[in-house]
Design a protein around this motif. Structure first.
Motif, PDB file in Angstrom:
ATOM      1  N   LEU A 207      26.072  74.868 -17.355  1.00  0.00           N
ATOM      2  CA  LEU A 207      25.812  74.712 -15.922  1.00  0.00           C
ATOM      3  C   LEU A 207      26.067  73.273 -15.474  1.00  0.00           C
ATOM      4  CD1 LEU A 207      22.591  76.882 -15.396  1.00  0.00           C
ATOM      5  CD2 LEU A 207      24.962  77.478 -14.906  1.00  0.00           C
ATOM      6  N   LEU A 208      25.685  72.304 -16.310  1.00  0.00           N
ATOM      7  CA  LEU A 208      25.957  70.906 -15.978  1.00  0.00           C
ATOM      8  C   LEU A 208      27.458  70.661 -15.902  1.00  0.00           C
ATOM      9  CD1 LEU A 208      25.059  67.986 -15.491  1.00  0.00           C
ATOM     10  CD2 LEU A 208      25.031  67.668 -17.981  1.00  0.00           C
ATOM     11  N   ASN A 209      28.214  71.226 -16.839  1.00  0.00           N
ATOM     12  CA  ASN A 209      29.677  71.076 -16.811  1.00  0.00           C
ATOM     13  C   ASN A 209      30.265  71.675 -15.533  1.00  0.00           C
ATOM     14  OD1 ASN A 209      29.927  69.708 -19.220  1.00  0.00           O
ATOM     15  ND2 ASN A 209      30.215  71.561 -20.444  1.00  0.00           N
ATOM     16  N   ASP A 210      29.741  72.826 -15.126  1.00  0.00           N
ATOM     17  CA  ASP A 210      30.228  73.460 -13.892  1.00  0.00           C
ATOM     18  C   ASP A 210      29.934  72.583 -12.676  1.00  0.00           C
ATOM     19  OD1 ASP A 210      31.085  75.597 -15.390  1.00  0.00           O
ATOM     20  OD2 ASP A 210      29.338  76.865 -14.925  1.00  0.00           O
ATOM     21  N   VAL A 211      28.738  72.011 -12.657  1.00  0.00           N
ATOM     22  CA  VAL A 211      28.360  71.142 -11.542  1.00  0.00           C
ATOM     23  C   VAL A 211      29.251  69.901 -11.511  1.00  0.00           C
ATOM     24  CG1 VAL A 211      26.540  69.625 -10.649  1.00  0.00           C
ATOM     25  CG2 VAL A 211      25.972  71.945 -11.410  1.00  0.00           C
ATOM     26  N   LEU A 212      29.458  69.293 -12.677  1.00  0.00           N
ATOM     27  CA  LEU A 212      30.293  68.097 -12.735  1.00  0.00           C
ATOM     28  C   LEU A 212      31.738  68.396 -12.366  1.00  0.00           C
ATOM     29  CD1 LEU A 212      28.942  66.360 -15.982  1.00  0.00           C
ATOM     30  CD2 LEU A 212      28.474  65.761 -13.609  1.00  0.00           C
ATOM     31  N   GLN A 213      32.194  69.562 -12.734  1.00  0.00           N
ATOM     32  CA  GLN A 213      33.564  69.959 -12.385  1.00  0.00           C
ATOM     33  C   GLN A 213      33.753  69.930 -10.864  1.00  0.00           C
ATOM     34  OE1 GLN A 213      35.583  70.856 -15.070  1.00  0.00           O
ATOM     35  NE2 GLN A 213      37.402  70.930 -13.768  1.00  0.00           N
ATOM     36  N   ARG A 214      32.735  70.373 -10.151  1.00  0.00           N
ATOM     37  CA  ARG A 214      32.807  70.376  -8.695  1.00  0.00           C
ATOM     38  C   ARG A 214      32.576  68.984  -8.112  1.00  0.00           C
ATOM     39  NH1 ARG A 214      29.538  74.874  -9.415  1.00  0.00           N
ATOM     40  NH2 ARG A 214      27.721  73.702  -8.685  1.00  0.00           N
ATOM     41  N   GLU A 215      31.665  68.227  -8.740  1.00  0.00           N
ATOM     42  CA  GLU A 215      31.245  66.956  -8.162  1.00  0.00           C
ATOM     43  C   GLU A 215      32.227  65.815  -8.436  1.00  0.00           C
ATOM     44  OE1 GLU A 215      28.494  66.277  -6.251  1.00  0.00           O
ATOM     45  OE2 GLU A 215      28.140  68.441  -6.176  1.00  0.00           O
ATOM     46  N   VAL A 216      32.785  65.760  -9.631  1.00  0.00           N
ATOM     47  CA  VAL A 216      33.655  64.615  -9.994  1.00  0.00           C
ATOM     48  C   VAL A 216      35.102  65.024 -10.221  1.00  0.00           C
ATOM     49  CG1 VAL A 216      31.702  63.365 -10.977  1.00  0.00           C
ATOM     50  CG2 VAL A 216      33.098  64.804 -12.465  1.00  0.00           C
TER      51      VAL A 216
ATOM     52  N   THR B 186      10.769  62.069  -7.805  1.00  0.00           N
ATOM     53  CA  THR B 186      11.661  63.146  -7.382  1.00  0.00           C
ATOM     54  C   THR B 186      12.315  63.817  -8.578  1.00  0.00           C
ATOM     55  OG1 THR B 186      12.128  61.960  -5.325  1.00  0.00           O
ATOM     56  CG2 THR B 186      13.674  63.679  -5.966  1.00  0.00           C
ATOM     57  N   LEU B 187      12.833  63.012  -9.502  1.00  0.00           N
ATOM     58  CA  LEU B 187      13.502  63.569 -10.674  1.00  0.00           C
ATOM     59  C   LEU B 187      12.505  64.245 -11.612  1.00  0.00           C
ATOM     60  CD1 LEU B 187      16.124  60.785 -11.472  1.00  0.00           C
ATOM     61  CD2 LEU B 187      16.530  63.033 -10.468  1.00  0.00           C
ATOM     62  N   GLN B 188      11.297  63.689 -11.710  1.00  0.00           N
ATOM     63  CA  GLN B 188      10.284  64.313 -12.558  1.00  0.00           C
ATOM     64  C   GLN B 188      10.000  65.741 -12.101  1.00  0.00           C
ATOM     65  OE1 GLN B 188       6.784  61.866 -12.679  1.00  0.00           O
ATOM     66  NE2 GLN B 188       7.848  60.117 -13.558  1.00  0.00           N
ATOM     67  N   TYR B 189       9.860  65.919 -10.800  1.00  0.00           N
ATOM     68  CA  TYR B 189       9.582  67.259 -10.281  1.00  0.00           C
ATOM     69  C   TYR B 189      10.756  68.204 -10.515  1.00  0.00           C
ATOM     70  CZ  TYR B 189       5.141  66.195  -8.006  1.00  0.00           C
ATOM     71  OH  TYR B 189       3.823  65.881  -7.773  1.00  0.00           O
ATOM     72  N   LYS B 190      11.964  67.693 -10.417  1.00  0.00           N
ATOM     73  CA  LYS B 190      13.136  68.539 -10.658  1.00  0.00           C
ATOM     74  C   LYS B 190      13.193  68.956 -12.130  1.00  0.00           C
ATOM     75  CE  LYS B 190      15.819  66.443  -6.911  1.00  0.00           C
ATOM     76  NZ  LYS B 190      15.633  67.581  -6.002  1.00  0.00           N
TER      77      LYS B 190
ATOM     78  N   ILE C 164      19.905  67.071  -8.875  1.00  0.00           N
ATOM     79  CA  ILE C 164      19.656  65.948  -9.794  1.00  0.00           C
ATOM     80  C   ILE C 164      20.857  65.010  -9.826  1.00  0.00           C
ATOM     81  CG2 ILE C 164      19.477  65.369 -12.257  1.00  0.00           C
ATOM     82  CD1 ILE C 164      17.609  67.761 -12.560  1.00  0.00           C
ATOM     83  N   TRP C 165      22.059  65.590  -9.907  1.00  0.00           N
ATOM     84  CA  TRP C 165      23.263  64.761  -9.970  1.00  0.00           C
ATOM     85  C   TRP C 165      23.439  63.948  -8.690  1.00  0.00           C
ATOM     86  CZ3 TRP C 165      26.393  62.758 -13.355  1.00  0.00           C
ATOM     87  CH2 TRP C 165      27.604  62.197 -12.927  1.00  0.00           C
TER      88      TRP C 165
END
Length: 332
Positions: A27-36, A162-166, A201-202
């Motif tokens: 899922l992180l790879n998918d998100v990064l693919q879209r973001e960067v 904020t990140l702790q809650y996420k 998060i990203w």
């Protein structure tokens, strides 16, 4: 001789851990693919493969090959712009955070699957009684026991709330994913929720752009009380009380406080010029506000939980006394 059932359970548990790691990583790879973008992801993957290969070569004792791979990795990174290097560092940092969440969830899952906790209160009290400790002595000793937890804070230990809650939210989603009764639609919605959290998060700045004050540090420390200790300590004391009642016939007295708290936050006079009398006062007021706020939440929950419209004469008298004393009104 190892129990085959335990081996199978351990294998299933580790497989679930591996599945969680793959899920979050993909899922992180998918998100990064879209973001960067795909171009940067190729660089990231190339650096990841070089670093992993170098580690594998060193573990295998093939030092020459490992050095060549490390030099190639250094060359790849030297060609990056500062912005690309920052993005690379953030990507690996978030990946490690997600793997840490999966590992913590795995440990909790293993603990829940254990049919017997050898260090539980019930087991310890039972061993003491079998060791010729009388129930009266056990009860007296436990009631007299005191542990003081001293809260402190340090700017290097502060993660953005904020990140702790996420991260907590992702842990809860992994826990929900373990339910055996989830439908296909439930799992699709769960994946959407995870993607939403990871994307958020990203897109969140991990760094504080201003130096935290002692009050900021105290606020972060009190966040631990709100998130963990406020629920964990009463839960633990209830377990102790139940085990004590089982073995001695008497629970912990309501006035018994085996766990107490102290705090250095905002009052650590070790030469820090930023900790002044005003800071100590502000942190003390902040702590009082947090305590009041937590109690108000509990009282608000009790309003909905205690829906009964009748009570004993004794309870009615206590309620009336409280009204008379606190509000100065006439008794009902």
């Amino acid at each position: 001789m190892t129990d085959t059932t335990d081996d199978i359970a351990e294998e299933i548990s580790f497989q679930s851990f591996d599945d969680d790691c793959k899920l979050l990583g993909n899922l992180l790879n998918d998100v990064l693919q879209r973001e960067v973008g795909g171009r940067f992801m190729e660089k990231l993957e190339r650096n990841r493969i070089l670093a992993q290969s170098a580690c594998n070569m060193r573990l295998a004792g093939i030092e020459d090959t490992a050095e060549l791979l490390e030099k190639q990795l250094a060359l790849e990174m030297s060609k990056m712009t500062l912005e690309e290097a920052l993005t690379l560092a953030r990507a690996f940092s978030h990946y490690l955070n997600l793997m840490g969440i999966a590992e913590t969830h795995h440990r909790v899952r293993r603990a829940r699957s254990m049919t017997h906790l050898s260090k539980s209160c019930d087991d310890i009290f039972n061993q003491l009684l079998q060791g010729e400790v009388s129930p009266e002595e056990l009860y007296s000793t436990v009631c007299k026991q005191e542990v003081e937890i001293v809260l402190t804070a340090h700017p290097t230990q502060i993660n953005r709330r904020t990140l702790q809650y996420k991260h907590i939210r992702i842990a809860h989603l992994l826990d929900y994913n373990d339910r055996p009764d989830l439908t296909h639609e439930d799992r699709e919605m769960l994946i959407e929720d995870l993607v939403r959290e990871i994307t958020s998060i990203w897109q969140t700045d991990e760094l504080r752009r201003h130096k935290p004050t002692p009050v900021d540090e105290a606020r972060a420390g009190l966040n631990i009380v709100e998130q963990s200790l406020w629920k964990a300590v009463p839960h633990y004391l209830r377990r102790v009380s139940n085990a004590l009642k089982k073995h001695t016939g008497k629970p912990l007295p309501l006035t018994c406080t085996p766990i107490k708290f102290g705090s250095w936050m905002g009052g650590d006079r070790d030469g820090n010029p930023n900790v002044t009398a005003k800071v100590t006062r502000d942190v003390s007021l902040l702590s009082r506000w947090m305590a009041i706020d937590l109690y108000i939440r509990e009282v608000d929950s009790l309003r909905f939980e205690l829906s009964m419209n009748q009570c004993s004469d004794r309870m009615l008298k206590v309620a009336n006394d409280i009204l008379v004393e606190g509000l100065g009104c006439c008794p009902v």
